[in-house]
Design a protein around this motif. Sequence first.
Motif, short mmCIF file in Angstrom:
data_model
loop_
_atom_site.label_atom_id
_atom_site.label_comp_id
_atom_site.label_asym_id
_atom_site.label_seq_id
_atom_site.Cartn_x
_atom_site.Cartn_y
_atom_site.Cartn_z
N LEU A 110 -5.21 4.45 1.05
CA LEU A 110 -4.30 3.97 0.27
C LEU A 110 -3.88 3.06 -1.24
CD1 LEU A 110 -3.80 1.66 3.78
CD2 LEU A 110 -2.17 3.55 2.83
N VAL A 111 -3.13 3.47 -1.98
CA VAL A 111 -3.41 3.25 -3.27
C VAL A 111 -3.05 1.93 -3.33
CG1 VAL A 111 -1.97 3.97 -5.89
CG2 VAL A 111 -2.48 5.09 -4.20
N GLY A 153 6.50 3.56 5.93
CA GLY A 153 5.35 5.30 6.44
C GLY A 153 4.09 5.16 6.09
N VAL A 154 3.77 2.83 6.17
CA VAL A 154 2.23 2.64 6.01
C VAL A 154 1.65 1.87 7.36
CG1 VAL A 154 0.64 1.43 4.85
CG2 VAL A 154 2.73 1.96 3.76
N PHE A 167 0.98 -0.72 0.08
CA PHE A 167 -0.42 -0.04 0.04
C PHE A 167 1.00 1.16 -0.07
CE2 PHE A 167 -2.95 -2.72 2.23
CZ PHE A 167 -3.40 -3.01 1.70
N VAL A 168 0.80 2.45 -0.97
CA VAL A 168 1.19 3.43 -0.53
C VAL A 168 0.05 4.72 -0.49
CG1 VAL A 168 2.54 4.91 -2.18
CG2 VAL A 168 2.03 3.02 -2.69
N PRO A 169 0.23 5.20 1.01
CA PRO A 169 -0.49 6.38 1.28
C PRO A 169 -0.79 7.34 0.09
CG PRO A 169 1.31 5.75 3.28
CD PRO A 169 1.77 4.98 2.28
N GLU A 226 0.76 -6.02 6.66
CA GLU A 226 0.79 -6.90 5.91
C GLU A 226 2.20 -7.94 6.06
OE1 GLU A 226 2.00 -5.06 2.07
OE2 GLU A 226 2.68 -6.79 1.20
#
Lengths: 491, 491
Positions: free
Chosen positions: A118-119, B29-30, A68-70, B167
């Motif tokens: 989240l992307v 950062g997640v 996931f990328v914020p 994750e």
Amino acid sequence: MAKLTKRKEDYSKWYNELVINADLAENSGVRGSMVIKPYGYAIWEKIQQELDRKFKDTGHQNAYFPLFVPKSLFEAEEKNAEGFAKECAVVTHYRLEADPDNKGKLRVDPKAKLEEELVVRPTSEAIIWNTYKNWIQSYRDLPILVNQWANVVRWEMRTRLFLRTAEFLWQEGHTAHATKNEAIEEAELMLNVYADFAENFMKIPVVRGLKTESERFAGAEETYCIEAMMQDGKALQAGTSHFLGQNFAKAFDVKYATANGDLEYVWATSWGVSTRLMGALIMTHSDDQGLVLPSTLAPIQVVIVPVYFNDEQRNLVAQKAHQLKSELMSKGISVKFDDRDTFKPGWKFNEYELKGVPVRIAMGPRDLEKNQIEVARRDTGDKNFISLEKSVEHILSLLQEIDENIYQKAKDNKQELTTKVDTWDDFQNVIENKGGFVSAHWDGTTETEEKIQELTKATIRCIPLEAEKEEGKCIFTGKPSQQRVLFAKAY
Amino acid sequence: MAKLTKRKEDYSKWYNELVINADLAENSGVRGSMVIKPYGYAIWEKIQQELDRKFKDTGHQNAYFPLFVPKSLFEAEEKNAEGFAKECAVVTHYRLEADPDNKGKLRVDPKAKLEEELVVRPTSEAIIWNTYKNWIQSYRDLPILVNQWANVVRWEMRTRLFLRTAEFLWQEGHTAHATKNEAIEEAELMLNVYADFAENFMKIPVVRGLKTESERFAGAEETYCIEAMMQDGKALQAGTSHFLGQNFAKAFDVKYATANGDLEYVWATSWGVSTRLMGALIMTHSDDQGLVLPSTLAPIQVVIVPVYFNDEQRNLVAQKAHQLKSELMSKGISVKFDDRDTFKPGWKFNEYELKGVPVRIAMGPRDLEKNQIEVARRDTGDKNFISLEKSVEHILSLLQEIDENIYQKAKDNKQELTTKVDTWDDFQNVIENKGGFVSAHWDGTTETEEKIQELTKATIRCIPLEAEKEEGKCIFTGKPSQQRVLFAKAY
């Protein structure tokens, strides 16, 4: 087993039938996502192993970064964000709850909305450069040479097994360097690793080139690529390696102290190949009977099919088959002895033809009496009787011969499907009727590139690295050009 | 390099510092997602390789299934859905767009809402059984023995590196069988594969057992597990193997035609281990100086640190070091020769101690004059001078000795931390003051189990498979019991 549609009749249908009938992959219950079946995955594992070895040999290490990328990290590098925003799967909630209106069903729990969306990674530059920020202080921390094997998601509207799927598997290398030159060298090194891998391991001839500005990776200064030519005259981008300049270093404020104590932005590359390579493999070598595999990628390199009419014969054949199998295995060859009695030999022959097993041995009592076996090669269909005692030696050299032959065939096809043209009429004619790579002069503008695409559906696949400089005139505008580029319709 | 907090002072702090300082993993950062750094990932790769070999040796093949599970498939097996619904990441949209209120920012495109939400897989039974439905028609299609290496997401509120992350990476085996017995045999086989792997490869002693009903996998009829004991007296579930009965076959309507032509539901198992094993590895063997690794898992098995005071010495030492390195490498040992001149030998000694390199060689001119080197073992800290000519032989046997020693130490610790108790007072006292496994009688009810947990925070880790039947009385209710179970506080 029904026969495959012939390639000449409908190439696209042939491809889909082959992928499914050869047990490589299938569509799943999730729009655009495929299931990679065990036989297909075994080929992918061989691709992975060899690439992984090559990455490690060139000094890279594997690591793993979040899926996931914020959103705030995702949007930091503007061009990259813009390029991928339209095809992002977005996680907005972190819980389901019983649906009060629908017994036994669940619904998204509205109280479990994320503060920041989240992307699901379409590529990992953003999350990785946000991490590298903490790994890099001084020139001593450079270079960072890291690769990741991962799944990524790009929300494609039209999907095709292996070629274009919403989720796919890939590797993505992400490196950080002190100087521009070093980063460019890395991007070129990895392009060459890919080309070498495609040609010598997958037996797929490729053109090494640079992408034009409009075809570049979103966020890259320069995109290197390897382009392959499929049997139907369409090109396939098989791998890319990007020189990212300082774009991500600036977006994530990643600086390093030089030996003099100055602070400089870090230089970056990224490079990747994906399960798309499976599509390239299939459409480079296979034929109307099914898959054709080089021995390097074949999960089963040799299959032994016994032929017998009674138990005595069955035992005799089995004994000889096991002996041959273990001799071959001791040479590192993977062998399957298919002694199932639920299928006839003829059925098995078709099955292994469909699945692309390079060498098929038929072993029957009459041949064994003559101390021989029947050896068939998948690529040409040729069959020969070989004496048992020479069979191991013969098979070892046959596997090599097969690999050389299918590579040569693919090279011939690529050459046959590469045409130099110098006029717009010829260009349209070749693109329309023959297909393949069209080597032509272009004036270097995005405008012309777009117009040509609009009119012919052909795009510039690459500006070849190996081509010689040559004065000429753009086939469309007649403006001067210094070098031919390769156009084609593409997957 | 700052020293680690001592284990006795704060075990949890020691763990976190070790994971970060030894370059194994770090927070990202997640929220709740970790970055597995190259050194940590190299250990995970060794875990993967060995497990993968064992899976293939027992007849399994790898495949790959989609990351996303449509909500309607996710909810099909009710217990499974209920068990995971509270911790699901949910994809609701497939596009971002420019935010009109916030220049340069993106927002979820409200027009790109999915008709059906997609759950990011917390486990893959649902998506896989929806696929198996198409793979299985008759008994000839069975068994299906498939494994997947993948990432999964479970939205944990309190996360800890490797032990509990939103994750994580894992493998999940999913098998389909014609009979109940065959499925139970498979679940037990894989439990034994895990136990063998943990004990003989990771050198982590485990207890094989069954979970109680309340600790079972959501959707399983029976959950087998291996439980390990950490140095601080807390247990860690290191792997599970589930007999799923016909629950998923019924939820997804997966039937097969028997040899007689009857239609029967298929029987299932699933089994998995994850990056959690990295936590088990760390907390089983490591000490106040850092990581301790068995040679089987060490990315670097032997490090050679040169000691020199001038260039002439440096060259002499380098020559001998390269020679020793290539001799060791020819025996399959991974060796690093650390000739960086940016760090002093003492600094390097600490670094490799922290990173758990099993054998460290110091090579200096004075020792070389005497034709000897200094060999230090990480597990005990012992150092010895060994003659150069015997060094290869010595190191090979030393690596084996180290593996045996750390396994023995772990076994001693587990034994020391296993206590039989027969009264409630003793139970509370041991759980509170000594920790570890407490072997005690239990009346078999969930009610008692829950009360004990409420009062002491201890849970039933497992009903050991190997234990003898023994008449006794439940330590809490005094009701009759047939077998002792293992209680502990757990990670």
